[in-house]
Design a protein around this motif. Structure first.
Motif, PDB file in Angstrom:
ATOM      1  N   ALA A  32      49.152  43.701  41.993  1.00 41.93           N
ATOM      2  CA  ALA A  32      49.226  42.818  40.828  1.00 41.93           C
ATOM      3  C   ALA A  32      48.628  43.460  39.588  1.00 41.93           C
ATOM      4  O   ALA A  32      48.878  43.011  38.462  1.00 41.93           O
ATOM      5  CB  ALA A  32      48.513  41.500  41.126  1.00 41.93           C
ATOM      6  N   LEU A  33      47.869  44.536  39.789  1.00 43.75           N
ATOM      7  CA  LEU A  33      47.242  45.241  38.668  1.00 43.75           C
ATOM      8  C   LEU A  33      48.097  46.391  38.143  1.00 43.75           C
ATOM      9  O   LEU A  33      47.650  47.166  37.298  1.00 43.75           O
ATOM     10  CB  LEU A  33      45.868  45.784  39.101  1.00 43.75           C
ATOM     11  N   ASP A  34      49.330  46.494  38.632  1.00 44.64           N
ATOM     12  CA  ASP A  34      50.206  47.601  38.209  1.00 44.64           C
ATOM     13  C   ASP A  34      50.533  47.551  36.723  1.00 44.64           C
ATOM     14  O   ASP A  34      50.794  48.582  36.109  1.00 44.64           O
ATOM     15  CB  ASP A  34      51.521  47.585  39.013  1.00 44.64           C
ATOM     16  N   THR A  35      50.570  46.342  36.153  1.00 47.41           N
ATOM     17  CA  THR A  35      50.969  46.201  34.751  1.00 47.41           C
ATOM     18  C   THR A  35      49.810  45.670  33.925  1.00 47.41           C
ATOM     19  O   THR A  35      48.875  45.047  34.452  1.00 47.41           O
ATOM     20  CB  THR A  35      52.150  45.222  34.608  1.00 47.41           C
ATOM     21  N   GLU A  36      49.901  45.881  32.622  1.00 52.36           N
ATOM     22  CA  GLU A  36      48.870  45.366  31.720  1.00 52.36           C
ATOM     23  C   GLU A  36      48.835  43.843  31.767  1.00 52.36           C
ATOM     24  O   GLU A  36      47.767  43.220  31.699  1.00 52.36           O
ATOM     25  CB  GLU A  36      49.141  45.859  30.291  1.00 52.36           C
ATOM     26  N   GLU A  37      50.003  43.236  31.894  1.00 52.90           N
ATOM     27  CA  GLU A  37      50.082  41.775  31.997  1.00 52.90           C
ATOM     28  C   GLU A  37      49.312  41.293  33.232  1.00 52.90           C
ATOM     29  O   GLU A  37      48.548  40.318  33.171  1.00 52.90           O
ATOM     30  CB  GLU A  37      51.549  41.332  32.089  1.00 52.90           C
ATOM     31  N   GLY A  38      49.506  41.989  34.351  1.00 50.21           N
ATOM     32  CA  GLY A  38      48.795  41.633  35.580  1.00 50.21           C
ATOM     33  C   GLY A  38      47.297  41.846  35.456  1.00 50.21           C
ATOM     34  O   GLY A  38      46.501  41.049  35.985  1.00 50.21           O
ATOM     35  N   GLN A  39      46.917  42.891  34.755  1.00 44.55           N
ATOM     36  CA  GLN A  39      45.490  43.154  34.549  1.00 44.55           C
ATOM     37  C   GLN A  39      44.847  42.056  33.709  1.00 44.55           C
ATOM     38  O   GLN A  39      43.743  41.597  34.014  1.00 44.55           O
ATOM     39  CB  GLN A  39      45.309  44.524  33.894  1.00 44.55           C
ATOM     40  N   ILE A  40      45.546  41.620  32.662  1.00 46.51           N
ATOM     41  CA  ILE A  40      45.033  40.533  31.808  1.00 46.51           C
ATOM     42  C   ILE A  40      44.866  39.251  32.621  1.00 46.51           C
ATOM     43  O   ILE A  40      43.854  38.544  32.512  1.00 46.51           O
ATOM     44  CB  ILE A  40      45.964  40.291  30.600  1.00 46.51           C
ATOM     45  N   LYS A  41      45.859  38.954  33.476  1.00 47.23           N
ATOM     46  CA  LYS A  41      45.767  37.754  34.317  1.00 47.23           C
ATOM     47  C   LYS A  41      44.540  37.825  35.228  1.00 47.23           C
ATOM     48  O   LYS A  41      43.835  36.822  35.426  1.00 47.23           O
ATOM     49  CB  LYS A  41      47.038  37.617  35.178  1.00 47.23           C
ATOM     50  N   ALA A  42      44.302  38.992  35.781  1.00 47.13           N
ATOM     51  CA  ALA A  42      43.142  39.167  36.653  1.00 47.13           C
ATOM     52  C   ALA A  42      41.841  39.009  35.865  1.00 47.13           C
ATOM     53  O   ALA A  42      40.891  38.368  36.341  1.00 47.13           O
ATOM     54  CB  ALA A  42      43.195  40.528  37.348  1.00 47.13           C
ATOM     55  N   PHE A  43      41.800  39.575  34.652  1.00 49.48           N
ATOM     56  CA  PHE A  43      40.611  39.408  33.809  1.00 49.48           C
ATOM     57  C   PHE A  43      40.372  37.930  33.497  1.00 49.48           C
ATOM     58  O   PHE A  43      39.237  37.447  33.533  1.00 49.48           O
ATOM     59  CB  PHE A  43      40.771  40.186  32.498  1.00 49.48           C
ATOM     60  N   GLU A  44      41.451  37.207  33.181  1.00 51.73           N
ATOM     61  CA  GLU A  44      41.317  35.779  32.850  1.00 51.73           C
ATOM     62  C   GLU A  44      40.782  34.986  34.042  1.00 51.73           C
ATOM     63  O   GLU A  44      39.921  34.109  33.881  1.00 51.73           O
ATOM     64  CB  GLU A  44      42.668  35.219  32.398  1.00 51.73           C
ATOM     65  N   LYS A  45      41.290  35.285  35.228  1.00 52.05           N
ATOM     66  CA  LYS A  45      40.817  34.597  36.424  1.00 52.05           C
ATOM     67  C   LYS A  45      39.365  34.975  36.712  1.00 52.05           C
ATOM     68  O   LYS A  45      38.540  34.114  37.058  1.00 52.05           O
ATOM     69  CB  LYS A  45      41.710  34.951  37.623  1.00 52.05           C
ATOM     70  N   LEU A  46      39.049  36.265  36.589  1.00 53.19           N
ATOM     71  CA  LEU A  46      37.684  36.719  36.844  1.00 53.19           C
ATOM     72  C   LEU A  46      36.700  36.082  35.866  1.00 53.19           C
ATOM     73  O   LEU A  46      35.557  35.764  36.236  1.00 53.19           O
ATOM     74  CB  LEU A  46      37.614  38.247  36.768  1.00 53.19           C
ATOM     75  N   ALA A  47      37.138  35.845  34.629  1.00 49.31           N
ATOM     76  CA  ALA A  47      36.254  35.228  33.626  1.00 49.31           C
ATOM     77  C   ALA A  47      35.781  33.846  34.068  1.00 49.31           C
ATOM     78  O   ALA A  47      34.708  33.385  33.646  1.00 49.31           O
ATOM     79  CB  ALA A  47      36.972  35.145  32.280  1.00 49.31           C
ATOM     80  N   GLU A  48      36.561  33.194  34.928  1.00 51.74           N
ATOM     81  CA  GLU A  48      36.172  31.866  35.413  1.00 51.74           C
ATOM     82  C   GLU A  48      34.917  31.901  36.283  1.00 51.74           C
ATOM     83  O   GLU A  48      34.291  30.862  36.536  1.00 51.74           O
ATOM     84  CB  GLU A  48      37.328  31.246  36.217  1.00 51.74           C
ATOM     85  N   VAL A  49      34.533  33.097  36.733  1.00 54.65           N
ATOM     86  CA  VAL A  49      33.366  33.224  37.600  1.00 54.65           C
ATOM     87  C   VAL A  49      32.060  33.245  36.794  1.00 54.65           C
ATOM     88  O   VAL A  49      30.980  33.035  37.353  1.00 54.65           O
ATOM     89  CB  VAL A  49      33.506  34.512  38.463  1.00 54.65           C
ATOM     90  N   LYS A  50      32.162  33.450  35.488  1.00 55.17           N
ATOM     91  CA  LYS A  50      30.965  33.682  34.668  1.00 55.17           C
ATOM     92  C   LYS A  50      29.899  32.586  34.766  1.00 55.17           C
ATOM     93  O   LYS A  50      28.705  32.902  34.835  1.00 55.17           O
ATOM     94  CB  LYS A  50      31.369  33.928  33.213  1.00 55.17           C
ATOM     95  N   PRO A  51      30.259  31.277  34.790  1.00 59.15           N
ATOM     96  CA  PRO A  51      29.204  30.254  34.900  1.00 59.15           C
ATOM     97  C   PRO A  51      28.376  30.361  36.189  1.00 59.15           C
ATOM     98  O   PRO A  51      27.260  29.839  36.255  1.00 59.15           O
ATOM     99  CB  PRO A  51      29.980  28.936  34.870  1.00 59.15           C
ATOM    100  N   ASN A  52      28.916  31.033  37.187  1.00 54.78           N
ATOM    101  CA  ASN A  52      28.209  31.164  38.466  1.00 54.78           C
ATOM    102  C   ASN A  52      27.274  32.366  38.506  1.00 54.78           C
ATOM    103  O   ASN A  52      26.490  32.509  39.448  1.00 54.78           O
ATOM    104  CB  ASN A  52      29.212  31.272  39.621  1.00 54.78           C
ATOM    105  N   VAL A  53      27.379  33.257  37.513  1.00 56.28           N
ATOM    106  CA  VAL A  53      26.649  34.526  37.570  1.00 56.28           C
ATOM    107  C   VAL A  53      25.264  34.387  36.936  1.00 56.28           C
ATOM    108  O   VAL A  53      25.127  34.079  35.759  1.00 56.28           O
ATOM    109  CB  VAL A  53      27.440  35.653  36.876  1.00 56.28           C
ATOM    110  N   ARG A  54      24.259  34.644  37.738  1.00 54.16           N
ATOM    111  CA  ARG A  54      22.871  34.654  37.263  1.00 54.16           C
ATOM    112  C   ARG A  54      22.503  36.042  36.740  1.00 54.16           C
ATOM    113  O   ARG A  54      21.733  36.187  35.794  1.00 54.16           O
ATOM    114  CB  ARG A  54      21.957  34.273  38.434  1.00 54.16           C
ATOM    115  N   LEU A  55      23.049  37.078  37.379  1.00 51.67           N
ATOM    116  CA  LEU A  55      22.673  38.456  37.036  1.00 51.67           C
ATOM    117  C   LEU A  55      23.861  39.390  37.184  1.00 51.67           C
ATOM    118  O   LEU A  55      24.476  39.470  38.244  1.00 51.67           O
ATOM    119  CB  LEU A  55      21.543  38.926  37.973  1.00 51.67           C
ATOM    120  N   TRP A  56      24.204  40.088  36.083  1.00 49.91           N
ATOM    121  CA  TRP A  56      25.113  41.244  36.163  1.00 49.91           C
ATOM    122  C   TRP A  56      24.201  42.456  36.313  1.00 49.91           C
ATOM    123  O   TRP A  56      23.477  42.805  35.392  1.00 49.91           O
ATOM    124  CB  TRP A  56      25.950  41.371  34.891  1.00 49.91           C
ATOM    125  N   TYR A  57      24.196  43.062  37.476  1.00 50.30           N
ATOM    126  CA  TYR A  57      23.144  44.052  37.715  1.00 50.30           C
ATOM    127  C   TYR A  57      23.641  45.497  37.722  1.00 50.30           C
ATOM    128  O   TYR A  57      24.746  45.806  38.154  1.00 50.30           O
ATOM    129  CB  TYR A  57      22.402  43.745  39.024  1.00 50.30           C
TER     130      TYR A  57
END
Length: 362
Positions: free
Chosen positions: A202-227
């Motif tokens: 799914a990361l083969d295209t820039e469009e797929g990469q953006i979708k993955a970034f958008e989904k991953l961004a949803e995890v941010k409220p759960n993150v206490r530490l980016w280490y």
């Protein structure tokens, strides 16, 4: 295995230890070993110490080839050093343990001598992800060691182990996560693609990469530490202050064996399998010895020895190994792994880092 890579550097040649341990009667064989020698670059600290103690002496005993281990700097500094030295016809190490991304970058300047598969007896038993090839099919590198990043939890806080990477997105885990801080060492884009978009293709295209970034961004409220400092997260995991996250399977297992309330889980989507290759510098004059070394390191018994003594995951098919089920589970898993998209970190590194800063770290 970042925890290990960043350790203090410790230099010790196998030969000096051999000389100290043998008497005059053994001198002829020592001289023969000196006649045949090899400089091998390995990650410094714990890695180098373990190889110096457990692996290189056995190789010298079996082959008569003395090893001088060279502590590699972390990141891409070693790649730059090898490249500059090769231009001057010099080899700081004949064989090096090189990250997958650096192996690919070295291909672009033909830095690696192609490895002759006919000289590697167990070549056909290597898992396919551990054969790194030039675009024309020549072999640039062969898997040296592998390790896993898994889903880790504090057992006092989480009585039941999570079963999926989806746990990172669960609102119940708000402000409870510790995650690696860089796109190129967390491999969270690949985790997101495998968990929600059917696989890393799914990361083969820039469009797929953006979708993955958008989904991953949803995890941010759960993150206490980016280490970046692994020790900081490890301590917080043990104490329960940050009770869930991603971390190294072997290190977590060692902590659990020491009685710490931590566990490592291979999610149903697979653990993240990172690894390094053995590569031969084009400036090396020791091609024959280098092939003997890579052949030796690819034997089932030596892969088993490294799993037991160094804590690395084997690069050979499981049915070829002499590891017990317990020994295999301590370093690996039969669940198919998530293989990082190293190609993207060589071709789209700047763009990925920019998006990570904008969408994840910002």
């Amino acid at each position: 295995m970042q925890k290990i890579l960043n350790g203090p550097l410790s230099r010790r040649t196998v030969l000096s230890g051999a000389l100290a341990a043998t008497g005059v009667l053994a001198m002829p064989s020592i001289l023969r070993a000196q006649d045949k020698s090899l400089k091998v670059g390995v990650y410094g600290g714990y890695f180098q110490k373990s190889f110096d103690e457990h692996i290189f002496p056995e190789f010298t005993k079996a082959t008569g080839i003395a090893v001088e281990s060279v502590a590699e700097p972390t990141g891409e500094a070693w790649l730059v050093q090898l490249e500059q030295a090769a231009k001057a016809g010099q080899a700081p190490a004949d064989v090096s343990m090189m990250s997958q991304t650096s192996t690919l970058k070295g291909q672009s300047t033909e830095l690696w001598v192609p490895i002759d598969e006919k000289k590697i007896k167990n070549f056909g038993d290597l898992l396919p992800q551990f054969v790194n090839k030039y675009p024309d099919g020549r072999i640039a590198g062969i898997g040296a060691v592998a390790w896993y990043i898994t889903l880790v939890t504090n057992t006092d806080v989480y009585k039941e182990a999570p079963t999926s990477w989806e746990a990172l997105w669960d609102p119940a885990n708000a402000d409870k996560l510790g995650l690696l801080a860089l796109v190129s060492n967390s491999f969270l884009l690949e985790v997101t693609a495998k968990t929600f978009f059917g696989g890393t293709n799914a990361l083969d295209t820039e469009e797929g990469q953006i979708k993955a970034f958008e989904k991953l961004a949803e995890v941010k409220p759960n993150v206490r530490l980016w280490y970046r400092d692994e020790a900081q997260f490890e301590q917080a995991l043990k104490s329960g202050e940050i009770p869930m996250g991603q971390y190294y399977h072997d290190v977590t297992g060692l902590a659990a064996a020491d009685g710490q309330p931590v566990r490592s889980t291979f999610p149903k989507e697979g653990g993240i399998q990172d690894s390094g290759n053995w590569v031969i510098s084009r400036a090396s004059q020791k091609g024959e010895e280098a092939h003997v070394f890579i052949d030796y390191m690819s034997q089932p018994s030596i892969q088993g020895l490294m799993s037991r003594k160094v804590g690395t995951a084997p690069t050979l098919k499981k049915d070829k190994l002499d590891l017990t089920a317990e020994e295999f589970a301590a370093v690996s898993s039969e669940i198919p792994p998530i293989i990082p998209r190293y190609d993207l970190y060589t071709t789209k590194s700047d763009w990925l880092n920019q998006k990570w800063t904008e969408m994840i770290a910002g």
